[in-house]
Design a protein around this motif. Structure first.
Motif, PDB file in Angstrom:
ATOM      1  N   LEU A 101       0.832  -1.203   0.000  1.00  0.00           N
ATOM      2  CA  LEU A 101       0.000   0.000   0.000  1.00  0.00           C
ATOM      3  C   LEU A 101       0.867   1.253   0.000  1.00  0.00           C
ATOM      4  O   LEU A 101       0.580   2.219  -0.706  1.00  0.00           O
ATOM      5  N   TRP A 102       1.941   1.239   0.754  1.00  0.00           N
ATOM      6  CA  TRP A 102       2.857   2.380   0.785  1.00  0.00           C
ATOM      7  C   TRP A 102       3.487   2.606  -0.593  1.00  0.00           C
ATOM      8  O   TRP A 102       3.538   3.734  -1.079  1.00  0.00           O
ATOM      9  N   LEU A 103       3.930   1.525  -1.221  1.00  0.00           N
ATOM     10  CA  LEU A 103       4.512   1.649  -2.564  1.00  0.00           C
ATOM     11  C   LEU A 103       3.482   2.197  -3.551  1.00  0.00           C
ATOM     12  O   LEU A 103       3.792   3.066  -4.376  1.00  0.00           O
ATOM     13  N   PHE A 104       2.255   1.719  -3.465  1.00  0.00           N
ATOM     14  CA  PHE A 104       1.182   2.232  -4.328  1.00  0.00           C
ATOM     15  C   PHE A 104       0.971   3.721  -4.076  1.00  0.00           C
ATOM     16  O   PHE A 104       0.858   4.516  -5.021  1.00  0.00           O
ATOM     17  N   ALA A 105       0.918   4.118  -2.806  1.00  0.00           N
ATOM     18  CA  ALA A 105       0.702   5.532  -2.461  1.00  0.00           C
ATOM     19  C   ALA A 105       1.828   6.400  -3.003  1.00  0.00           C
ATOM     20  O   ALA A 105       1.590   7.525  -3.462  1.00  0.00           O
ATOM     21  N   LEU A 106       3.052   5.900  -2.959  1.00  0.00           N
ATOM     22  CA  LEU A 106       4.178   6.665  -3.510  1.00  0.00           C
ATOM     23  C   LEU A 106       4.082   6.777  -5.028  1.00  0.00           C
ATOM     24  O   LEU A 106       4.374   7.831  -5.597  1.00  0.00           O
ATOM     25  N   VAL A 107       3.653   5.719  -5.684  1.00  0.00           N
ATOM     26  CA  VAL A 107       3.519   5.734  -7.147  1.00  0.00           C
ATOM     27  C   VAL A 107       2.453   6.737  -7.593  1.00  0.00           C
ATOM     28  O   VAL A 107       2.589   7.360  -8.652  1.00  0.00           O
ATOM     29  N   THR A 108       1.434   6.925  -6.769  1.00  0.00           N
ATOM     30  CA  THR A 108       0.352   7.836  -7.176  1.00  0.00           C
ATOM     31  C   THR A 108       0.818   9.278  -7.325  1.00  0.00           C
ATOM     32  O   THR A 108       0.139  10.080  -7.970  1.00  0.00           O
TER      33      THR A 108
END
Length: 158
Positions: A101-108
């Motif tokens: 989830l953290w990686l996804f949030a950073l990608v956004t």
């Protein structure tokens, strides 16, 4: 509760967390608040065929642009929450590990860096601002807070 509803709650809580973080930085460190009016102006000009502005502040003002900006901000947060849950699926919900989830949030942040910010005349990843690296780092921290906010309701409730 269906995946869509869980994603909606995650995106909403994540966006609220990001806004509370901005408010905390404003109150404690005097950092400026995000200008959702400029974002709303940018969004309102999209249907008129203008994606990229030299300076969004010089673009024609739009009635209700601040409200448009806030709705867009929360709409994007909710879409990200739903998108993550649909990509991660029920297996992730059974064991909500923060890392994906953290990686996804950073990608956004890529949407802001390579569409919204250049669209408002700030350059790719704030390259046309006085302190682009400060803005980039603060953006990554804000998106980390967004990820924490999305993870909390799942970790605490499920």
């Amino acid at each position: 509760m269906g995946l869509i509803w869980i994603g909606l709650v995650m995106g909403l809580v994540g966006t609220v967390a990001m806004d509370l973080w901005a408010l905390l930085l404003n109150r404690l460190l005097g950092q400026g608040m995000p200008n959702w009016g400029n974002v709303g102006r940018w969004v309102a000009h999209l249907p008129r065929g203008t994606v990229f502005h030299d300076d969004i502040g010089a673009a024609e003002p739009v009635r209700g642009e601040t409200a448009i900006g806030w709705v867009f901000h929360y709409g994007v947060g909710v879409v990200y929450g739903v998108l993550f849950v649909l990509l991660a699926g029920g297996g992730w919900l059974a064991h909500p590990n923060f890392l994906p989830l953290w990686l996804f949030a950073l990608v956004t942040i890529a949407a802001g860096w390579f569409l919204l910010q250049p669209g408002m005349g700030l350059g790719n990843a704030l390259s046309k601002t006085d302190t682009p690296w400060k803005g980039r780092i603060m953006g990554l921290i804000a998106h980390t807070v967004f990820g924490i906010g999305m993870w909390l309701p799942v970790a605490l409730i499920l």
